[in-house]
Design a protein around this motif. Sequence first.
Motif, PDB file in Angstrom:
ATOM      1  N   PHE A  57       2.524  -7.060  47.035  1.00  0.00           N
ATOM      2  CA  PHE A  57       2.817  -6.806  45.617  1.00  0.00           C
ATOM      3  C   PHE A  57       4.302  -6.979  45.315  1.00  0.00           C
ATOM      4  O   PHE A  57       4.676  -7.348  44.209  1.00  0.00           O
ATOM      5  N   TYR A  60       5.730  -9.841  43.361  1.00  0.00           N
ATOM      6  CA  TYR A  60       4.642 -10.518  42.633  1.00  0.00           C
ATOM      7  C   TYR A  60       4.848 -10.305  41.133  1.00  0.00           C
ATOM      8  O   TYR A  60       4.833  -9.166  40.665  1.00  0.00           O
ATOM      9  N   CYS A  68       1.303   0.510  44.424  1.00  0.00           N
ATOM     10  CA  CYS A  68       1.147   1.021  43.065  1.00  0.00           C
ATOM     11  C   CYS A  68       0.646   2.456  43.237  1.00  0.00           C
ATOM     12  O   CYS A  68      -0.335   2.682  43.970  1.00  0.00           O
ATOM     13  N   HIS A  77      -1.095   0.343  38.566  1.00  0.00           N
ATOM     14  CA  HIS A  77       0.228  -0.299  38.473  1.00  0.00           C
ATOM     15  C   HIS A  77       1.362   0.685  38.213  1.00  0.00           C
ATOM     16  O   HIS A  77       2.396   0.299  37.656  1.00  0.00           O
ATOM     17  N   ASP A  94      -2.688   1.829  45.532  1.00  0.00           N
ATOM     18  CA  ASP A  94      -3.145   0.446  45.658  1.00  0.00           C
ATOM     19  C   ASP A  94      -2.111  -0.282  46.498  1.00  0.00           C
ATOM     20  O   ASP A  94      -0.906  -0.092  46.316  1.00  0.00           O
ATOM     21  N   HIS A 168     -11.059  -9.643  41.386  1.00  0.00           N
ATOM     22  CA  HIS A 168     -10.634 -11.039  41.506  1.00  0.00           C
ATOM     23  C   HIS A 168     -11.027 -11.635  42.852  1.00  0.00           C
ATOM     24  O   HIS A 168     -11.179 -10.913  43.841  1.00  0.00           O
ATOM     25  N   LEU A 174      -3.123 -13.774  46.137  1.00  0.00           N
ATOM     26  CA  LEU A 174      -3.583 -12.410  45.847  1.00  0.00           C
ATOM     27  C   LEU A 174      -4.679 -12.428  44.785  1.00  0.00           C
ATOM     28  O   LEU A 174      -5.680 -11.717  44.901  1.00  0.00           O
ATOM     29  N   TRP A 218       4.843  -1.864  33.267  1.00  0.00           N
ATOM     30  CA  TRP A 218       3.832  -2.010  34.321  1.00  0.00           C
ATOM     31  C   TRP A 218       2.709  -0.986  34.228  1.00  0.00           C
ATOM     32  O   TRP A 218       1.537  -1.349  34.275  1.00  0.00           O
ATOM     33  N   GLU A 232     -10.702   0.183  45.445  1.00  0.00           N
ATOM     34  CA  GLU A 232     -10.801  -1.270  45.596  1.00  0.00           C
ATOM     35  C   GLU A 232     -11.084  -1.630  47.057  1.00  0.00           C
ATOM     36  O   GLU A 232     -10.426  -1.118  47.959  1.00  0.00           O
TER      37      GLU A 232
HETATM   38  N1  MF3 Z   1      -4.782  -4.471  43.156  1.00  0.00           N
HETATM   39  C1  MF3 Z   1      -3.945  -4.851  42.051  1.00  0.00           C
HETATM   40  C2  MF3 Z   1      -4.484  -6.083  41.418  1.00  0.00           C
HETATM   41  O1  MF3 Z   1      -5.254  -6.763  42.028  1.00  0.00           O
HETATM   42  C3  MF3 Z   1      -2.577  -5.040  42.481  1.00  0.00           C
HETATM   43  C4  MF3 Z   1      -1.675  -5.906  41.702  1.00  0.00           C
HETATM   44  S1  MF3 Z   1      -0.282  -5.058  41.537  1.00  0.00           S
HETATM   45  C5  MF3 Z   1       0.997  -6.057  41.295  1.00  0.00           C
HETATM   46  O2  MF3 Z   1      -4.180  -6.374  40.277  1.00  0.00           O
HETATM   47  F1  MF3 Z   1       1.937  -5.238  41.156  1.00  0.00           F
HETATM   48  F2  MF3 Z   1       1.183  -6.785  42.356  1.00  0.00           F
HETATM   49  F3  MF3 Z   1       0.816  -6.818  40.249  1.00  0.00           F
END
Ligand code: MF3
Length: 251
Positions: A57, A60, A68, A77, A94, A168, A174, A218, A232
Amino acid sequence: MVHTRTQREIEKIAKSCQIVADTLIMLEKHIVSGAKVSELDRMAEEFIRSRGARPAFKGYMGYPATLCVSIDDAVVHGIPGENILQGGQIVGIDCGAELNGYYGDHARTFAVGKVDAEKEKLMAVTRESLNRAIEQAVPGNYVGDIGYAVQSYVESNGFSVVRELVGHGIGTELHEEPQIPNYGQEKQGHPLCPGMCIAIEPMINAGAKEVFTAQDGWTIMTRDGKASAHYEHTIAITKDAPQILSVGSDG
Ligand code: MF3
Ligand code: CO
């Protein structure tokens, strides 16, 4: 495009997923009243790097942290800061990792000490909605079957499904196609095939489904201020039962 991965590729995704699952297992005993959230993030980054991987992350779309961390009415987030965990809170954590070009993504919600009955039920229902969704991830089914499984179970328990964020595909990035909404209709959407790797991630609100983005740009928060939970798993679809990849390597 929607990828189907070879057994070798799935093994690489599984490695990254294991690192993330082990990270959350490592963090679990530190999720106590008085813990500083930025310290949890530091421990997670150190752990992931010690396994030769990279926090997925961090960086990203400019995201500044490894984890997160989303407390109570924060849905997802939440950026780790100098804030301190307090008993009675629920904390969604997360985490993502990348190893040798393959990604893993995994989240769980933890109680800090004892939490009220509504939060307990919210966590249990969200966890069970993910299990029910995973059961639908079999060839012959469609993306809509996953969303339907989450939505029908959650709403029959009086809770609501966040619409703005979705699961996703995952693999060499990712976020890959297809999107995996946590709502939908049976037999609708993209067909599910062996080799597809997807992250299923129900975000469930105790109150109304509406959310907004906080000042930090965020953190996603519930509009009504009631609690939200998030779990998740990254899974691989096979010709048989779905394979949950985001499980710890030591049991
Ligand atoms: N599990 C989250 C997602 O798939 C993690 C993204 S967090 C981020 O959206 F910070 F990397 F954007
Ligand atoms: Co995800």
